[in-house]
Design a protein around this motif. Structure first.
Motif, PDB file in Angstrom:
ATOM      1  N   MET A   1     -16.568 -11.755  71.493  1.00 33.12           N
ATOM      2  CA  MET A   1     -17.496 -12.525  70.597  1.00 33.12           C
ATOM      3  C   MET A   1     -16.769 -12.280  69.724  1.00 33.12           C
ATOM      4  SD  MET A   1     -21.396 -11.389  70.865  1.00 33.12           S
ATOM      5  CE  MET A   1     -21.551 -11.758  69.057  1.00 33.12           C
ATOM      6  N   GLU A   2     -16.964 -13.179  68.862  1.00 34.07           N
ATOM      7  CA  GLU A   2     -16.708 -13.224  67.292  1.00 34.07           C
ATOM      8  C   GLU A   2     -17.378 -12.482  66.494  1.00 34.07           C
ATOM      9  OE1 GLU A   2     -15.394 -16.506  63.949  1.00 34.07           O
ATOM     10  OE2 GLU A   2     -14.666 -16.920  65.844  1.00 34.07           O
ATOM     11  N   ASP A   3     -16.585 -11.368  65.543  1.00 33.88           N
ATOM     12  CA  ASP A   3     -17.352 -10.525  64.905  1.00 33.88           C
ATOM     13  C   ASP A   3     -17.783 -12.123  63.309  1.00 33.88           C
ATOM     14  OD1 ASP A   3     -16.508  -8.750  64.980  1.00 33.88           O
ATOM     15  OD2 ASP A   3     -14.968  -8.208  63.587  1.00 33.88           O
ATOM     16  N   PRO A   4     -19.557 -11.828  63.456  1.00 31.72           N
ATOM     17  CA  PRO A   4     -20.602 -12.203  62.488  1.00 31.72           C
ATOM     18  C   PRO A   4     -19.477 -12.183  60.936  1.00 31.72           C
ATOM     19  CG  PRO A   4     -21.755 -10.262  63.534  1.00 31.72           C
ATOM     20  CD  PRO A   4     -20.452 -10.038  63.621  1.00 31.72           C
ATOM     21  N   LYS A   5     -20.098 -13.497  61.360  1.00 33.80           N
ATOM     22  CA  LYS A   5     -19.278 -14.103  59.305  1.00 33.80           C
ATOM     23  C   LYS A   5     -20.568 -13.474  57.959  1.00 33.80           C
ATOM     24  CE  LYS A   5     -15.467 -15.437  61.091  1.00 33.80           C
ATOM     25  NZ  LYS A   5     -14.457 -14.585  61.475  1.00 33.80           N
ATOM     26  N   ILE A   6     -20.123 -13.727  57.220  1.00 35.17           N
ATOM     27  CA  ILE A   6     -20.979 -13.079  55.755  1.00 35.17           C
ATOM     28  C   ILE A   6     -20.919 -13.996  54.731  1.00 35.17           C
ATOM     29  CG2 ILE A   6     -22.411 -11.536  54.403  1.00 35.17           C
ATOM     30  CD1 ILE A   6     -21.049  -9.094  55.996  1.00 35.17           C
ATOM     31  N   SER A   7     -21.800 -14.980  54.416  1.00 30.85           N
ATOM     32  CA  SER A   7     -21.757 -15.703  52.654  1.00 30.85           C
ATOM     33  C   SER A   7     -22.375 -14.506  52.187  1.00 30.85           C
ATOM     34  CB  SER A   7     -22.680 -16.960  53.309  1.00 30.85           C
ATOM     35  OG  SER A   7     -21.713 -17.986  54.152  1.00 30.85           O
ATOM     36  N   ALA A   8     -21.481 -14.771  51.196  1.00 29.96           N
ATOM     37  CA  ALA A   8     -22.203 -13.717  49.889  1.00 29.96           C
ATOM     38  C   ALA A   8     -22.135 -14.747  49.149  1.00 29.96           C
ATOM     39  CB  ALA A   8     -21.339 -12.418  49.183  1.00 29.96           C
ATOM     40  N   LEU A   9     -24.230 -14.452  48.278  1.00 32.22           N
ATOM     41  CA  LEU A   9     -24.282 -15.834  47.614  1.00 32.22           C
ATOM     42  C   LEU A   9     -24.924 -14.594  45.972  1.00 32.22           C
ATOM     43  CD1 LEU A   9     -26.871 -17.867  49.574  1.00 32.22           C
ATOM     44  CD2 LEU A   9     -24.874 -18.168  50.084  1.00 32.22           C
ATOM     45  N   LEU A  10     -23.845 -15.655  45.107  1.00 33.60           N
ATOM     46  CA  LEU A  10     -25.124 -15.457  43.266  1.00 33.60           C
ATOM     47  C   LEU A  10     -25.081 -16.196  42.869  1.00 33.60           C
ATOM     48  CD1 LEU A  10     -22.323 -13.483  44.170  1.00 33.60           C
ATOM     49  CD2 LEU A  10     -22.506 -12.587  41.918  1.00 33.60           C
ATOM     50  N   ILE A  11     -26.840 -16.120  42.274  1.00 29.90           N
ATOM     51  CA  ILE A  11     -27.204 -17.006  41.475  1.00 29.90           C
ATOM     52  C   ILE A  11     -27.162 -16.391  40.375  1.00 29.90           C
ATOM     53  CG2 ILE A  11     -29.132 -18.581  40.598  1.00 29.90           C
ATOM     54  CD1 ILE A  11     -29.810 -17.997  43.655  1.00 29.90           C
ATOM     55  N   VAL A  12     -26.495 -18.051  39.125  1.00 29.06           N
ATOM     56  CA  VAL A  12     -26.331 -16.980  37.335  1.00 29.06           C
ATOM     57  C   VAL A  12     -25.865 -18.476  36.554  1.00 29.06           C
ATOM     58  CG1 VAL A  12     -24.205 -15.811  38.836  1.00 29.06           C
ATOM     59  CG2 VAL A  12     -23.484 -17.693  37.507  1.00 29.06           C
ATOM     60  N   ALA A  29     -16.960 -10.485  52.073  1.00 27.23           N
ATOM     61  CA  ALA A  29     -17.831 -11.595  52.204  1.00 27.23           C
ATOM     62  C   ALA A  29     -16.112 -12.458  53.156  1.00 27.23           C
ATOM     63  CB  ALA A  29     -18.744 -12.040  51.301  1.00 27.23           C
ATOM     64  N   ASP A  30     -16.872 -13.315  54.553  1.00 29.41           N
ATOM     65  CA  ASP A  30     -15.871 -14.603  54.407  1.00 29.41           C
ATOM     66  C   ASP A  30     -15.876 -15.547  53.638  1.00 29.41           C
ATOM     67  OD1 ASP A  30     -15.416 -13.178  57.458  1.00 29.41           O
ATOM     68  OD2 ASP A  30     -18.014 -12.949  57.364  1.00 29.41           O
ATOM     69  N   GLU A  31     -16.970 -15.777  53.363  1.00 26.51           N
ATOM     70  CA  GLU A  31     -17.079 -16.642  51.927  1.00 26.51           C
ATOM     71  C   GLU A  31     -18.291 -16.406  50.979  1.00 26.51           C
ATOM     72  OE1 GLU A  31     -19.017 -21.682  52.547  1.00 26.51           O
ATOM     73  OE2 GLU A  31     -20.127 -19.756  53.416  1.00 26.51           O
ATOM     74  N   ILE A  32     -17.828 -17.073  49.270  1.00 25.17           N
ATOM     75  CA  ILE A  32     -18.572 -16.631  48.619  1.00 25.17           C
ATOM     76  C   ILE A  32     -18.439 -17.275  47.859  1.00 25.17           C
ATOM     77  CG2 ILE A  32     -18.419 -15.198  46.098  1.00 25.17           C
ATOM     78  CD1 ILE A  32     -16.151 -13.487  47.055  1.00 25.17           C
ATOM     79  N   SER A  49     -11.044 -19.731  37.322  1.00 19.66           N
ATOM     80  CA  SER A  49      -9.242 -19.099  36.658  1.00 19.66           C
ATOM     81  C   SER A  49      -9.350 -17.815  37.559  1.00 19.66           C
ATOM     82  CB  SER A  49      -9.028 -18.985  34.936  1.00 19.66           C
ATOM     83  OG  SER A  49      -9.875 -17.730  34.661  1.00 19.66           O
ATOM     84  N   LYS A  50      -9.854 -17.529  38.339  1.00 21.49           N
ATOM     85  CA  LYS A  50      -9.336 -15.893  38.645  1.00 21.49           C
ATOM     86  C   LYS A  50     -10.316 -15.429  40.069  1.00 21.49           C
ATOM     87  CE  LYS A  50      -9.686 -12.911  34.250  1.00 21.49           C
ATOM     88  NZ  LYS A  50     -10.476 -11.455  33.661  1.00 21.49           N
ATOM     89  N   TYR A  51     -10.793 -16.574  40.360  1.00 19.71           N
ATOM     90  CA  TYR A  51     -11.348 -16.831  42.017  1.00 19.71           C
ATOM     91  C   TYR A  51     -11.418 -17.908  42.424  1.00 19.71           C
ATOM     92  CZ  TYR A  51     -13.188 -11.957  40.036  1.00 19.71           C
ATOM     93  OH  TYR A  51     -13.320 -10.500  39.736  1.00 19.71           O
ATOM     94  N   PRO A  52     -10.403 -18.452  43.020  1.00 21.04           N
ATOM     95  CA  PRO A  52     -10.138 -19.600  42.980  1.00 21.04           C
ATOM     96  C   PRO A  52     -10.937 -19.401  44.943  1.00 21.04           C
ATOM     97  CG  PRO A  52      -7.988 -18.071  43.465  1.00 21.04           C
ATOM     98  CD  PRO A  52      -8.478 -17.200  42.368  1.00 21.04           C
ATOM     99  N   LYS A  53     -10.795 -19.043  45.414  1.00 24.41           N
ATOM    100  CA  LYS A  53     -11.628 -18.789  47.459  1.00 24.41           C
ATOM    101  C   LYS A  53     -13.009 -19.284  46.839  1.00 24.41           C
ATOM    102  CE  LYS A  53      -7.403 -16.814  49.496  1.00 24.41           C
ATOM    103  NZ  LYS A  53      -8.075 -15.682  50.015  1.00 24.41           N
ATOM    104  N   VAL A  54     -13.707 -18.773  45.663  1.00 24.22           N
ATOM    105  CA  VAL A  54     -14.857 -19.055  45.311  1.00 24.22           C
ATOM    106  C   VAL A  54     -16.194 -20.371  45.480  1.00 24.22           C
ATOM    107  CG1 VAL A  54     -17.130 -18.276  43.647  1.00 24.22           C
ATOM    108  CG2 VAL A  54     -15.357 -16.810  44.483  1.00 24.22           C
ATOM    109  N   LYS A  55     -16.778 -20.528  45.914  1.00 20.73           N
ATOM    110  CA  LYS A  55     -17.601 -22.089  45.994  1.00 20.73           C
ATOM    111  C   LYS A  55     -17.998 -21.994  44.679  1.00 20.73           C
ATOM    112  CE  LYS A  55     -16.294 -23.005  51.267  1.00 20.73           C
ATOM    113  NZ  LYS A  55     -17.083 -22.562  52.188  1.00 20.73           N
ATOM    114  N   LEU A  56     -18.093 -22.485  43.693  1.00 20.51           N
ATOM    115  CA  LEU A  56     -18.662 -22.532  43.043  1.00 20.51           C
ATOM    116  C   LEU A  56     -19.445 -23.955  42.488  1.00 20.51           C
ATOM    117  CD1 LEU A  56     -19.463 -21.910  39.680  1.00 20.51           C
ATOM    118  CD2 LEU A  56     -17.782 -23.121  39.304  1.00 20.51           C
ATOM    119  N   TYR A  57     -20.622 -24.300  42.507  1.00 18.22           N
ATOM    120  CA  TYR A  57     -21.783 -25.236  42.688  1.00 18.22           C
ATOM    121  C   TYR A  57     -22.159 -25.117  40.930  1.00 18.22           C
ATOM    122  CZ  TYR A  57     -20.460 -26.127  47.231  1.00 18.22           C
ATOM    123  OH  TYR A  57     -20.520 -25.801  48.414  1.00 18.22           O
ATOM    124  N   GLN A  58     -22.726 -26.599  41.153  1.00 16.96           N
ATOM    125  CA  GLN A  58     -23.833 -26.034  39.626  1.00 16.96           C
ATOM    126  C   GLN A  58     -25.120 -27.201  39.693  1.00 16.96           C
ATOM    127  OE1 GLN A  58     -20.670 -26.746  36.195  1.00 16.96           O
ATOM    128  NE2 GLN A  58     -21.766 -24.613  35.262  1.00 16.96           N
TER     129      GLN A  58
END
Length: 151
Positions: A1-12, A29-32, A49-58
């Motif tokens: 069984m695959e390890d559970p995955k975490i999405s870390a979410l921030l509202i800023v 986290a597997d996804e930020i 500029s510093k966190y290219p893997k972070v998914k940024l939405y507005q």
């Protein structure tokens, strides 16, 4: 069984002073995902500029309930870890989270006790020493209730 995955979410919004430490504390986290309310400071520039893997939405801020549910809708993983930009996941808490979600039987949601600091000093006697919030939960069973909107 695959390890559970975490999405870390921030509202800023305008969190240039906090965003780097907050993002660094959830690097495991597997996804930020960051949902920004059109910051006017350097928050977005720092993330891009510093966190290219972070998914940024507005999205324009209406209330916390809508923002949180929208942020959850962007996530793809089983577990949601919500964090405010002025909060940090300590290494000890990180290890506990990863250990807990890998158990064969888990709870649907977990409270986190918070420690408050003022000017670098821990606040002990303000009534906040027993404060706790649900910060980790299974995506499939939890959402924020539109009838209990936070402002």
């Amino acid at each position: 069984m695959e390890d559970p995955k975490i999405s870390a979410l921030l509202i800023v919004f305008n969190e240039e002073k906090n965003i780097e430490e907050a993002l660094n504390s959830v690097e495991f986290a597997d996804e930020i995902i960051v949902l920004d309310s059109f910051s006017t400071d350097k928050t977005v520039d720092i993330i891009k500029s510093k966190y290219p893997k972070v998914k940024l939405y507005q999205n324009k801020f209406e209330d916390f309930t809508k923002q949180r549910n929208l942020c959850i809708s962007y996530s793809k993983n089983d577990w949601i870890l919500f964090l405010d930009a002025d909060e940090r996941i300590t290494p000890k808490l990180k290890n506990e989270i990863l250990k807990e979600i890998k158990k064969p039987v888990t709870q649907n949601a977990y409270f986190f006790k918070r420690k408050f600091f003022f000017m670098g000093e821990k606040v002990n006697y303000s009534g906040t020493q027993n404060d706790k919030n649900i910060r980790l939960f299974k995506k499939e069973v939890a959402h924020y209730d539109e009838n209990k909107r936070g402002s």
